[in-house]
Write a protein that holds these residues in place. Structure first.
Motif, mmCIF file in Angstrom:
data_model
loop_
_atom_site.group_PDB
_atom_site.id
_atom_site.type_symbol
_atom_site.label_atom_id
_atom_site.label_comp_id
_atom_site.label_asym_id
_atom_site.label_seq_id
_atom_site.Cartn_x
_atom_site.Cartn_y
_atom_site.Cartn_z
ATOM 1 N N VAL B 89 0.813 -1.224 0.000
ATOM 2 C CA VAL B 89 0.000 0.000 0.000
ATOM 3 C C VAL B 89 0.844 1.271 0.000
ATOM 4 O O VAL B 89 0.324 2.368 -0.187
ATOM 5 N N GLN B 90 2.138 1.122 0.239
ATOM 6 C CA GLN B 90 3.007 2.305 0.244
ATOM 7 C C GLN B 90 4.447 1.851 -0.018
ATOM 8 O O GLN B 90 4.794 0.699 0.255
ATOM 9 N N PRO B 91 5.281 2.753 -0.528
ATOM 10 C CA PRO B 91 6.686 2.399 -0.714
ATOM 11 C C PRO B 91 7.309 2.017 0.629
ATOM 12 O O PRO B 91 6.941 2.567 1.662
ATOM 13 N N ILE B 92 8.244 1.079 0.581
ATOM 14 C CA ILE B 92 8.847 0.596 1.826
ATOM 15 C C ILE B 92 10.227 1.218 2.051
ATOM 16 O O ILE B 92 10.471 1.868 3.057
ATOM 17 N N THR B 93 11.110 1.017 1.070
ATOM 18 C CA THR B 93 12.483 1.520 1.242
ATOM 19 C C THR B 93 12.796 2.682 0.292
ATOM 20 O O THR B 93 13.918 3.179 0.291
ATOM 21 N N ILE B 94 11.829 3.083 -0.495
ATOM 22 C CA ILE B 94 12.100 4.035 -1.585
ATOM 23 C C ILE B 94 12.642 5.372 -1.069
ATOM 24 O O ILE B 94 13.633 5.901 -1.581
ATOM 25 N N THR B 95 11.993 5.932 -0.055
ATOM 26 C CA THR B 95 12.427 7.245 0.442
ATOM 27 C C THR B 95 13.874 7.196 0.915
ATOM 28 O O THR B 95 14.661 8.105 0.639
ATOM 29 N N ASP B 96 14.215 6.123 1.620
ATOM 30 C CA ASP B 96 15.586 6.001 2.126
ATOM 31 C C ASP B 96 16.577 5.815 0.981
ATOM 32 O O ASP B 96 17.679 6.362 0.994
ATOM 33 N N ARG B 101 20.774 7.801 -2.509
ATOM 34 C CA ARG B 101 21.253 8.145 -3.854
ATOM 35 C C ARG B 101 21.711 9.612 -3.905
ATOM 36 O O ARG B 101 22.721 9.947 -4.525
ATOM 37 N N SER B 102 20.968 10.479 -3.212
ATOM 38 C CA SER B 102 21.318 11.906 -3.243
ATOM 39 C C SER B 102 22.667 12.177 -2.577
ATOM 40 O O SER B 102 23.269 13.225 -2.782
ATOM 41 N N LEU B 103 23.142 11.223 -1.763
ATOM 42 C CA LEU B 103 24.424 11.415 -1.070
ATOM 43 C C LEU B 103 25.606 10.932 -1.904
ATOM 44 O O LEU B 103 26.757 11.163 -1.538
ATOM 45 N N LEU B 104 25.318 10.244 -3.010
ATOM 46 C CA LEU B 104 26.397 9.572 -3.752
ATOM 47 C C LEU B 104 26.912 10.391 -4.942
ATOM 48 O O LEU B 104 26.151 11.125 -5.569
ATOM 49 N N SER B 105 28.184 10.215 -5.228
ATOM 50 C CA SER B 105 28.755 10.817 -6.438
ATOM 51 C C SER B 105 28.377 9.918 -7.623
ATOM 52 O O SER B 105 27.883 8.807 -7.431
ATOM 53 N N SER B 106 28.662 10.392 -8.818
ATOM 54 C CA SER B 106 28.277 9.600 -10.002
ATOM 55 C C SER B 106 29.093 8.321 -10.119
ATOM 56 O O SER B 106 28.715 7.396 -10.829
ATOM 57 N N GLN B 107 30.244 8.247 -9.397
ATOM 58 C CA GLN B 107 31.068 7.019 -9.469
ATOM 59 C C GLN B 107 30.466 5.872 -8.644
ATOM 60 O O GLN B 107 30.717 4.707 -8.916
ATOM 61 N N SER B 108 29.713 6.221 -7.594
ATOM 62 C CA SER B 108 29.192 5.167 -6.708
ATOM 63 C C SER B 108 27.913 4.571 -7.265
ATOM 64 O O SER B 108 27.140 5.249 -7.940
ATOM 65 N N GLN B 109 27.710 3.317 -6.952
ATOM 66 C CA GLN B 109 26.455 2.663 -7.338
ATOM 67 C C GLN B 109 25.681 2.270 -6.084
ATOM 68 O O GLN B 109 26.265 2.166 -4.983
ATOM 69 N N LEU B 110 24.389 2.056 -6.239
ATOM 70 C CA LEU B 110 23.523 1.789 -5.087
ATOM 71 C C LEU B 110 22.822 0.440 -5.266
ATOM 72 O O LEU B 110 22.320 0.123 -6.352
ATOM 73 N N LYS B 111 22.796 -0.290 -4.160
ATOM 74 C CA LYS B 111 22.137 -1.602 -4.166
ATOM 75 C C LYS B 111 20.833 -1.497 -3.350
ATOM 76 O O LYS B 111 20.871 -1.105 -2.179
ATOM 77 N N PHE B 153 16.080 4.364 -8.809
ATOM 78 C CA PHE B 153 17.055 4.859 -7.834
ATOM 79 C C PHE B 153 18.261 3.960 -7.631
ATOM 80 O O PHE B 153 19.275 4.394 -7.096
ATOM 81 N N VAL B 154 18.151 2.682 -7.991
ATOM 82 C CA VAL B 154 19.232 1.752 -7.653
ATOM 83 C C VAL B 154 19.845 1.127 -8.913
ATOM 84 O O VAL B 154 19.235 1.122 -9.984
ATOM 85 N N ASP B 155 21.056 0.590 -8.741
ATOM 86 C CA ASP B 155 21.768 -0.048 -9.855
ATOM 87 C C ASP B 155 21.649 -1.573 -9.792
ATOM 88 O O ASP B 155 21.854 -2.252 -10.795
ATOM 89 N N PHE B 156 21.399 -2.089 -8.597
ATOM 90 C CA PHE B 156 21.236 -3.540 -8.401
ATOM 91 C C PHE B 156 20.075 -3.740 -7.422
ATOM 92 O O PHE B 156 19.827 -2.888 -6.571
ATOM 93 N N ILE B 157 19.425 -4.880 -7.517
ATOM 94 C CA ILE B 157 18.449 -5.254 -6.488
ATOM 95 C C ILE B 157 18.842 -6.618 -5.944
ATOM 96 O O ILE B 157 18.992 -7.583 -6.697
ATOM 97 N N SER B 158 19.020 -6.664 -4.636
ATOM 98 C CA SER B 158 19.427 -7.909 -3.990
ATOM 99 C C SER B 158 18.276 -8.461 -3.159
ATOM 100 O O SER B 158 17.591 -7.714 -2.457
ATOM 101 N N ILE B 159 18.080 -9.749 -3.255
ATOM 102 C CA ILE B 159 17.037 -10.411 -2.452
ATOM 103 C C ILE B 159 17.749 -11.234 -1.381
ATOM 104 O O ILE B 159 18.570 -12.095 -1.696
ATOM 105 N N ASP B 160 17.409 -10.924 -0.145
ATOM 106 C CA ASP B 160 18.111 -11.519 0.990
ATOM 107 C C ASP B 160 17.277 -12.692 1.527
ATOM 108 O O ASP B 160 16.189 -12.488 2.062
#
Lengths: 299, 299
Positions: B89-96, B101-111, B153-160
Motif C-alpha cells: 500500500v506504500q513504498p517501503i524503502t524508496i524514500t531512504d 542516492r542523493s548522497l552519492l557521487s556519479s562514481q558510486s552505485q547503489l544496491k 534509484f538503484v543499480d542492483f536489487i538484492s534479495i536476501d
C-alpha cells in the motif's frame, strides 16, 4: 459504552485508585505546575487549594504534576510539596533531562517521599544511569510513555511496550517491571494534529484490552499544538478542557490535562462524564461505581 | 588474474548509533523525527571506506520489520503477525534509497535490498493464510511492486534469503521469479550460512548474481567445484560474525582462491553478510580492508 473482556488491573497510591473497568473508578486527573521551569509558589499554592477543594466536592481524584526543568529548583519544589500538599497526597515529577531525573530521585529518597511519587516517565530514551538510579530509588508508581518513533499508530504503541521497537534490548514494559515497579500506568503518547494525534485515543482501548493496565494520555498536548485552534482564541480553553472527555469515553483511566489553572473547568467536566458513563455501564454491564465515585456525590 | 574489474560492495545493513533521547526530545517538543542522519552516517562510512556499490544501511529496523512495518496485513508484535491479506500500500524503502542516492557521487552505485519472501514467511506468525506457500507468494507479489518502484534509484536489487540455508522450497524458483520478472537492473540472491545442501537449487534461481558467505564458510568454494554455474558471484570476503578485522593480505588470498574457481564470474566482493551487529569502528575497518584488497586484486 463498552467493557473489557480481559481482567483490568487497578493501581494504588496513597488513597487513590487508578484503573479497572470503565465506570468502576473515577477518572484520575493530573494537573501540571511549573512548566516554564521557574516556580511561582504562591500562585501554585492557590491553584492547588482550588484543585483539592474541587476534587473533594466532585469525587474526581487529582494529582499535581510538577515539572522540574532545572537542578537548582529540585529542593525548592520538594519543600513546597512537603509544606503545601496534604501529608499523604501523591504527586508526580515530570522531568525530561536524565541528570535532573537522577538528582530528583536521590532527593525524593532522602526525604522519604518515594511512596507518594509517580515517576513521569519511563520511555525509550532511558539510559543505564537512570535505570541504576531507579533500581536504588524506586518510586511507588510510574508512567510508561508508549511513544514509538517508527510507528505512531496504536499498533506501534503496543510494539514499543512489547519490544521497544528494537531501540532498547527489551520491551519497555518488561524493563519497567525489571526496575522494580509494580504500579504501572501507560501513557499513549499524544502527538500534534496531523501527526496521527487520534492514535493516542484509539490506542487506549487497544492497550487496556491487551494488557489490562491503567491507561491514559495528555490529550492537552494535541490541543496545545493545534494551529487551527488559534483562529478561535475564546474557544481554545474550553476545547482543551473538553478534549479530556474522550479519555474516559474510550475506556481510559487518567488524563494529564495540562496547566493546573484549567482545573476549575476540567474537573467538573470529567466528573459529569464519569457520572454518565457510570450510569451506562451499570445498566449494561452491572459495574458498580466505587464508594468515592462522583456518581455517589449526586444528591 | 583476469582483466575484468571486481567491484567492492556491501550486503545491506550497517551499524549506526541511534539516539533514543533525541527521539524523545522531539516527542516532548512535538518536532518531526529525522532519520536521515542515520542513513547519512551509514552511507558516508561506506563511501569514505571506498566501497563501489553501497546500500542505505537498513538502519531503521531489523530486516524483517523493515518490510512488515509497511505492508498491509502485518502487525508487529514480538514476532510479526499476519492478520489480513498482504498488500503493498506504500513504498517501503524508496524514500531512504532516494535519500541515499542523493548522497552519492556519479562514481558510486547503489544496491536496493529486499528481504526475501521465504524469509519473511518463515519469520512471521501466519494467522490468516494458514498456508506457507500462499503467504510466501503474497509477500513476493508485494516485493515485486517494491522492486519496480526501486528501479529509478538503484543499480542492483538484492534479495536476501537467509532461510534458504535451512530449506529451499520446491517453489523457490517460481517465488523469486515473481519478484525479478521484468526488472531492468541486475539482481542478486544473498543466502548466507552453510548452503552446501541447497547449491543445486540455488543454481536454478532466476537472478544474475549469487552472493554467499564464503569467508566464514570457505568450504563452499570446494562445494561449488562440483557444479557448472550460469550465474555471476558476489564473494563474501570479510566475516560479519567476528569482530576480528581481517588483514588485507588474508582477504586478497581468499579472493584469489575464489578467482581460481569462479574466474571472471566474480563481479563483486563484500562482507559475508549485513554488518549491523558489529561495532561501527570494526565494520568500517573491515570495509577499508576490503577496498584495499580489491585494489590489489584489480591491480
Amino acid at each position: 459504552m463498552f467493557s473489557f473482556t480481559t481482567e483490568q488491573q487497578t493501581m494504588h497510591i496513597s488513597d487513590i485508585t487508578i484503573g479497572g473497568q470503565p465506570g468502576q473508578y473515577p477518572t484520575v486527573l493530573f494537573g501540571g505546575l511549573f512548566f516554564s521551569g521557574q516556580p511561582n509558589f504562591p500562585k501554585a499554592k492557590q491553584q492547588l487549594t482550588t484543585m483539592l477543594s474541587l476534587s473533594k466536592k466532585t469525587g474526581i481524584p487529582t494529582i499535581p504534576d510538577f515539572f522540574i526543568r532545572k537542578e537548582e529548583v529540585i529542593e525548592q519544589i520538594l519543600d513546597f510539596i512537603q509544606t503545601t500538599l496534604p501529608q499523604t497526597h501523591p504527586f508526580s515529577v515530570d522531568i525530561i533531562e536524565p541528570s535532573i531525573k537522577i538528582k530528583t530521585l536521590e532527593a525524593l529518597a532522602s526525604r522519604n517521599l518515594l511512596k507518594r511519587t509517580i515517576y513521569n516517565s519511563i520511555h525509550i530514551g532511558i539510559k543505564e544511569e537512570e535505570q541504576e538510579a531507579l533500581r536504588r530509588f524506586t518510586p511507588e508508581m510510574v508512567i510508561l510513555v508508549a511513544f514509538n518513533p517508527k510507528d505512531k499508530s496504536p499498533d506501534g504503541k503496543i510494539e514499543v511496550i512489547e519490544n521497544s521497537a528494537y531501540l532498547l534490548d527489551k520491551g519497555l514494559l518488561e524493563l519497567t517491571k525489571d526496575l522494580g515497579f509494580t504500579n504501572i500506568l501507560i501513557d499513549t503518547a499524544a502527538l500534534a494534529p496531523g501527526d496521527n494525534s487520534g492514535a493516542a485515543i484509539a490506542a487506549i482501548p487497544v492497550i487496556k484490552e491487551e494488557y489490562g493496565l491503567p491507561t491514559g494520555c495528555a490529550i492537552h498536548n494535541v490541543v496545545e499544538k493545534s494551529t487551527w485552534l488559534q483562529q478561535y482564541p475564546s474557544a481554545k480553553k474550553f476545547v482543551d478542557a473538553a478534549s479530556n472527555m474522550t479519555i474516559p469515553l474510550f475506556g481510559g483511566d487518567y488524563a494529564i490535562f495540562g496547566p493546573l489553572h484549567q482545573a476549575e473547568l476540567v474537573i467538573p467536566i470529567i466528573a459529569w462524564q464519569d457520572i454518565l458513563l457510570s450510569e451506562y455501564v451499570e445498566e449494561y454491564f452491572g459495574i458498580q461505581p466505587s464508594e468515592t465515585h462522583p456518581r455517589r456525590k449526586l444528591g | 588474474m583476469n582483466n575484468h574489474r571486481i567491484a567492492t560492495s556491501v550486503i545491506g545493513s550497517y551499524p549506526v548509533s541511534i539516539n533514543n533521547m533525541d527521539f524523545m526530545s522531539r516527542y516532548f517538543t512535538q518536532k518531526e523525527i529525522n532519520w536521515n542522519i542515520y542513513i547519512s552516517s551509514a552511507v558516508q562510512d561506506m563511501t569514505q571506506a571506498g566501497i563501489d556499490i553501497v546500500a542505505d544501511g537498513q538502519t531503521r529496523d531489523p530486516f524483517i520489520q523493515l518490510f512488515t512495518r509497511k505492508l498491509k496485513g502485518c502487525r508487529i508484535r514480538d514476532r510479526t503477525e499476519i492478520h489480513e491479506p498482504i498488500e503493498y500500500v506504500q513504498p517501503i524503502t524508496i524514500t531512504d534509497q532516494q535519500f541515499a542516492r542523493s548522497l552519492l557521487s556519479s562514481q558510486s552505485q547503489l544496491k536496493g535490498v529486499l528481504t526475501g519472501p521465504y524469509t519473511l514467511t518463515k519469520s512471521c506468525v501466519d494467522l490468516f493464510y494458514h498456508n506457507e506457500k500462499e503467504l510466501a507468494f503474497a509477500f513476493a507479489h508485494a516485493l515485486h511492486q517494491e522492486a519496480q518502484a526501486l528501479l529509478p534509484f538503484v543499480d542492483f536489487i538484492s534479495i536476501d534469503e537467509p532461510f534458504f540455508v535451512n530449506e529451499c522450497p520446491e517453489y523457490a524458483k517460481e517465488l523469486l521469479l515473481t519478484i525479478t520478472k521484468g526488472l531492468s537492473c541486475p539482481t542478486l540472491l544473498h543466502a548466507c550460512g552453510d548452503i552446501v545442501p541447497v547449491i543445486p537449487a540455488l543454481l536454478e534461481m532466476p537472478v544474475d548474481i549469487l552472493s554467499h558467505e564464503f569467508k566464514a564458510s570457505p568450504h563452499l568454494l570446494n562445494a561449488f567445484k562440483e557444479y557448472s554455474f550460469p550465474h555471476h558471484f558476489c564473494v563474501g570476503a570479510v566475516r560479519s560474525d567476528s569482530t576480528e578485522v581481517e588483514p588485507v593480505q588474508e582477504i586478497v588470498d581468499h579472493v584469489k582462491k575464489a578467482c581460481d574457481l569462479f574466474e571472471d564470474k566474480i563481479l563483486q566482493i563484500s562482507p559475508d553478510c549485513g554488518q549491523r551487529l558489529l561495532p561501527r569502528t570494526v565494520a568500517y575497518q573491515k570495509l577499508q580492508h576490503l577496498v584495499q584488497a580489491g585494489r590489489i586484486i584489480n591491480g
